[in-house]
Motif scaffolding. Structure first.
Motif, PDB file in Angstrom:
ATOM      1  N   LEU A 111       0.831  -1.208   0.000  1.00 19.87           N
ATOM      2  CA  LEU A 111       0.000   0.000   0.000  1.00 19.87           C
ATOM      3  C   LEU A 111       0.864   1.257   0.000  1.00 19.87           C
ATOM      4  O   LEU A 111       0.587   2.219  -0.711  1.00 19.87           O
ATOM      5  N   GLN A 112       1.913   1.249   0.799  1.00 21.96           N
ATOM      6  CA  GLN A 112       2.787   2.416   0.912  1.00 21.96           C
ATOM      7  C   GLN A 112       3.458   2.759  -0.413  1.00 21.96           C
ATOM      8  O   GLN A 112       3.642   3.933  -0.740  1.00 21.96           O
ATOM      9  N   PHE A 113       3.793   1.729  -1.203  1.00 21.69           N
ATOM     10  CA  PHE A 113       4.531   1.950  -2.452  1.00 21.69           C
ATOM     11  C   PHE A 113       3.639   1.846  -3.688  1.00 21.69           C
ATOM     12  O   PHE A 113       4.145   1.773  -4.808  1.00 21.69           O
ATOM     13  N   GLY A 114       2.328   1.838  -3.506  1.00 23.11           N
ATOM     14  CA  GLY A 114       1.423   1.842  -4.644  1.00 23.11           C
ATOM     15  C   GLY A 114       1.391   0.559  -5.438  1.00 23.11           C
ATOM     16  O   GLY A 114       1.103   0.569  -6.642  1.00 23.11           O
ATOM     17  N   ILE A 115       1.660  -0.562  -4.787  1.00 23.76           N
ATOM     18  CA  ILE A 115       1.612  -1.872  -5.438  1.00 23.76           C
ATOM     19  C   ILE A 115       0.247  -2.499  -5.149  1.00 23.76           C
ATOM     20  O   ILE A 115      -0.149  -2.622  -3.986  1.00 23.76           O
ATOM     21  N   LYS A 116      -0.472  -2.888  -6.192  1.00 20.35           N
ATOM     22  CA  LYS A 116      -1.818  -3.437  -5.993  1.00 20.35           C
ATOM     23  C   LYS A 116      -1.765  -4.756  -5.215  1.00 20.35           C
ATOM     24  O   LYS A 116      -0.928  -5.622  -5.490  1.00 20.35           O
ATOM     25  N   CYS A 117      -2.689  -4.892  -4.262  1.00 20.61           N
ATOM     26  CA  CYS A 117      -2.815  -6.121  -3.493  1.00 20.61           C
ATOM     27  C   CYS A 117      -4.256  -6.236  -3.014  1.00 20.61           C
ATOM     28  O   CYS A 117      -5.025  -5.278  -3.101  1.00 20.61           O
ATOM     29  N   PRO A 118      -4.671  -7.399  -2.509  1.00 21.71           N
ATOM     30  CA  PRO A 118      -6.037  -7.528  -2.004  1.00 21.71           C
ATOM     31  C   PRO A 118      -6.286  -6.587  -0.819  1.00 21.71           C
ATOM     32  O   PRO A 118      -5.363  -6.265  -0.069  1.00 21.71           O
ATOM     33  N   GLN A 119      -7.551  -6.178  -0.638  1.00 26.74           N
ATOM     34  CA  GLN A 119      -7.912  -5.497   0.593  1.00 26.74           C
ATOM     35  C   GLN A 119      -7.698  -6.462   1.756  1.00 26.74           C
ATOM     36  O   GLN A 119      -7.872  -7.679   1.608  1.00 26.74           O
ATOM     37  N   PHE A 120      -7.361  -5.939   2.913  1.00 24.93           N
ATOM     38  CA  PHE A 120      -7.019  -6.832   4.019  1.00 24.93           C
ATOM     39  C   PHE A 120      -7.256  -6.153   5.364  1.00 24.93           C
ATOM     40  O   PHE A 120      -7.303  -4.924   5.467  1.00 24.93           O
ATOM     41  N   VAL A 121      -7.394  -6.968   6.388  1.00 26.30           N
ATOM     42  CA  VAL A 121      -7.381  -6.506   7.778  1.00 26.30           C
ATOM     43  C   VAL A 121      -6.578  -7.514   8.582  1.00 26.30           C
ATOM     44  O   VAL A 121      -6.579  -8.720   8.279  1.00 26.30           O
ATOM     45  N   LYS A 122      -5.881  -7.022   9.595  1.00 22.52           N
ATOM     46  CA  LYS A 122      -5.151  -7.903  10.517  1.00 22.52           C
ATOM     47  C   LYS A 122      -5.944  -8.000  11.811  1.00 22.52           C
ATOM     48  O   LYS A 122      -6.399  -6.985  12.350  1.00 22.52           O
ATOM     49  N   LEU A 123      -6.104  -9.218  12.318  1.00 21.84           N
ATOM     50  CA  LEU A 123      -6.868  -9.437  13.539  1.00 21.84           C
ATOM     51  C   LEU A 123      -6.064 -10.250  14.535  1.00 21.84           C
ATOM     52  O   LEU A 123      -5.112 -10.959  14.172  1.00 21.84           O
ATOM     53  N   ASN A 124      -6.468 -10.179  15.791  1.00 22.27           N
ATOM     54  CA  ASN A 124      -5.873 -10.957  16.859  1.00 22.27           C
ATOM     55  C   ASN A 124      -6.830 -12.095  17.206  1.00 22.27           C
ATOM     56  O   ASN A 124      -8.032 -11.889  17.299  1.00 22.27           O
ATOM     57  N   PHE A 125      -6.283 -13.278  17.412  1.00 26.54           N
ATOM     58  CA  PHE A 125      -7.121 -14.432  17.725  1.00 26.54           C
ATOM     59  C   PHE A 125      -7.934 -14.232  19.009  1.00 26.54           C
ATOM     60  O   PHE A 125      -8.942 -14.889  19.218  1.00 26.54           O
ATOM     61  N   ASN A 126      -7.482 -13.329  19.859  1.00 21.50           N
ATOM     62  CA  ASN A 126      -8.152 -13.143  21.147  1.00 21.50           C
ATOM     63  C   ASN A 126      -9.298 -12.137  21.091  1.00 21.50           C
ATOM     64  O   ASN A 126      -9.961 -11.898  22.094  1.00 21.50           O
ATOM     65  N   HIS A 127      -9.524 -11.517  19.926  1.00 24.56           N
ATOM     66  CA  HIS A 127     -10.558 -10.479  19.827  1.00 24.56           C
ATOM     67  C   HIS A 127     -11.445 -10.706  18.604  1.00 24.56           C
ATOM     68  O   HIS A 127     -11.485  -9.888  17.690  1.00 24.56           O
ATOM     69  N   LEU A 128     -12.157 -11.820  18.609  1.00 24.20           N
ATOM     70  CA  LEU A 128     -12.915 -12.187  17.417  1.00 24.20           C
ATOM     71  C   LEU A 128     -14.427 -12.164  17.610  1.00 24.20           C
ATOM     72  O   LEU A 128     -15.168 -12.454  16.687  1.00 24.20           O
ATOM     73  N   SER A 129     -14.883 -11.827  18.782  1.00 27.38           N
ATOM     74  CA  SER A 129     -16.322 -11.888  19.037  1.00 27.38           C
ATOM     75  C   SER A 129     -17.068 -10.873  18.178  1.00 27.38           C
ATOM     76  O   SER A 129     -16.700  -9.706  18.103  1.00 27.38           O
ATOM     77  N   ALA A 130     -18.084 -11.355  17.495  1.00 26.69           N
ATOM     78  CA  ALA A 130     -18.970 -10.498  16.691  1.00 26.69           C
ATOM     79  C   ALA A 130     -18.216  -9.673  15.658  1.00 26.69           C
ATOM     80  O   ALA A 130     -18.594  -8.541  15.359  1.00 26.69           O
ATOM     81  N   TYR A 131     -17.169 -10.247  15.069  1.00 28.21           N
ATOM     82  CA  TYR A 131     -16.421  -9.503  14.048  1.00 28.21           C
ATOM     83  C   TYR A 131     -17.165  -9.532  12.717  1.00 28.21           C
ATOM     84  O   TYR A 131     -17.688 -10.567  12.297  1.00 28.21           O
ATOM     85  N   THR A 132     -17.191  -8.409  12.021  1.00 31.93           N
ATOM     86  CA  THR A 132     -17.832  -8.289  10.710  1.00 31.93           C
ATOM     87  C   THR A 132     -16.778  -7.972   9.660  1.00 31.93           C
ATOM     88  O   THR A 132     -16.041  -6.978   9.790  1.00 31.93           O
ATOM     89  N   VAL A 133     -16.709  -8.791   8.624  1.00 34.33           N
ATOM     90  CA  VAL A 133     -15.734  -8.579   7.548  1.00 34.33           C
ATOM     91  C   VAL A 133     -16.102  -7.312   6.781  1.00 34.33           C
ATOM     92  O   VAL A 133     -17.255  -7.153   6.359  1.00 34.33           O
ATOM     93  N   PRO A 134     -15.133  -6.405   6.555  1.00 35.68           N
ATOM     94  CA  PRO A 134     -15.459  -5.109   5.933  1.00 35.68           C
ATOM     95  C   PRO A 134     -15.518  -5.119   4.408  1.00 35.68           C
ATOM     96  O   PRO A 134     -15.655  -4.063   3.803  1.00 35.68           O
ATOM     97  N   PHE A 135     -15.383  -6.280   3.777  1.00 42.15           N
ATOM     98  CA  PHE A 135     -15.527  -6.346   2.330  1.00 42.15           C
ATOM     99  C   PHE A 135     -16.285  -7.621   1.954  1.00 42.15           C
ATOM    100  O   PHE A 135     -16.575  -8.465   2.796  1.00 42.15           O
TER     101      PHE A 135
END
Length: 381
Positions: A111-135
């Protein structure tokens, strides 16, 4: 006195580089966590030590005054970088090694260097309750540090997300993982060597994936190289690879760069600071181009100038056996005297689903001047 090379890992994936170093006349030291690893008996010196045990590896390197440290697999890349830095040897830097073994860092720098890649989010295994995928679905759930498709799941609906989290955690050494959008399109990899800031693209490999019902993630069942695109796209692909090398600060290293083509766009999938697996580096690139990638990697580590010259112009490919094609392809290989098939291995049959590259039941390698004919050979026709 002969120069010495320390190779981290002695499994099947390292056997070709061990054999290559021996043929080139080097004293070869290897370390591996298993005394039964096949490369242990090939080396001049072998040590039963984990490839992630940096301090023990450093002691061995110092004691034996090695001239180079290399690996051909993902997990030891960071240890190789640390040893090279501490001993003032030529190799990948700790920064580049960390990026090449961490999928989240790759996404951030892209993202910083303008190289195309999939949209993404990083998550922690300990904080997954009621998570909604943003795409939109489908999405991919993957550990930050896995290889060979382990722990990766393609998820088509929210109800399957929890199981994907469990699978990712099983193969992760960290508490974090990625959720990415799924990019359609054909997948390829660039195989290259980088020396003193210059990228040498040795070949482009086209991937063939198995997508069967019940599979967590498509698994590679074959590769064909060296693919050449039409001129303008070929130029864009090489420019893309150069951009990744610069953004990730990869130098004095092998490069295995996976990408997808979709809607005339090039998307970064993953990047590794080691040679391509699945016999791409050891067999397919030399058979298709005449370029010895593994010898080139050793030359980089030893400070010798690379001279890359393509002497062969044909296609080379590999096909893997699994439970869906095992009996047909095993019979084909045992009865065939096809000159295009260079070698094959057939393992004992196991009625196990193909969930990662570890579930394959053998392979065969072939080459031909014609790509379509090669694909027919690999299909057992």
């Amino acid at each position: 006195m002969k120069e010495k090379i320390l190779i981290l890992g002695a499994g099947m994936i390292q056997v070709p580089i061990i054999e290559k170093a021996k043929r080139l006349g080097y004293v070869v030291l290897v370390l591996d966590g298993s005394a039964e690893a096949p490369g242990m008996k090939l080396a001049d010196y072998s040590f039963v030590i984990s490839t992630l045990d940096a301090e023990s590896a450093l002691q061995i390197a110092i004691e034996h005054q090695v001239d180079a440290v290399i690996t051909t697999s993902d997990y030891p890349v960071n240890v190789v970088a640390m040893l090279c830095e501490k001993l003032n040897l030529i190799g990948i830097s700790p920064f580049a090694a960390e990026v090449c073994t961490n999928k989240y860092l790759q996404r951030k720098l892209a993202l910083q260097f303008g190289i195309k890649c999939p949209q993404f989010v990083k998550l922690n295994f300990n904080h997954l309750s009621a998570y909604t995928v943003p795409f939109s679905y489908p999405v991919i759930v993957k550990p930050l540090d896995s290889s060979a498709s382990r722990g990766i799941t393609i998820v088509y609906e929210e109800s399957a997300l929890a199981d994907a989290f469990v699978q990712a955690k099983r193969y992760s050494r960290t508490d974090e993982f990625l959720i990415e959008e799924f990019i359609e399109g054909k997948e390829y990899s660039i195989e290259g060597l980088v020396q003193q800031g210059r990228l040498h693209v040795l070949g482009i490999t086209e991937k063939f994936l198995e997508e069967a019902e019940g599979m967590l993630f498509p698994v590679e069942i074959g590769h064909v190289c060296s693919v050449v695109f039409e001129a303008s796209l070929q130029e864009r692909v090489v420019h893309f690879a150069d951009s990744v090398v610069q953004a990730f600060q990869i130098d004095n290293s092998a490069l295995h760069l996976e990408f997808k083509l979709f809607n005339n766009q090039i998307y970064l999938i993953e990047c590794a600071g080691r040679p391509g697996g699945d016999f791409i580096a050891s067999d397919l690139i030399p058979l298709a181009t005449g370029i010895d990638l593994l010898e080139g990697l050793i030359k980089i580590a030893m400070g010798q100038e690379l001279r890359i010259e393509r002497s062969i112009d044909r296609y080379a490919g590999i096909k893997f056996l699994d439970r869906s094609n095992y009996h047909r392809l095993a019979a084909y290989l045992q009865q065939s005297s096809h000159a295009s098939i260079s070698r094959f291995t057939i393992e004992a049959y196991k009625d196990a689903p193909l969930q990662s590259s570890l579930d394959r039941l053998g392979y065969f390698i072939a080459c031909d001047k014609n790509k379509e004919r090669l694909i027919e050979i690999l299909d057992g026709k």
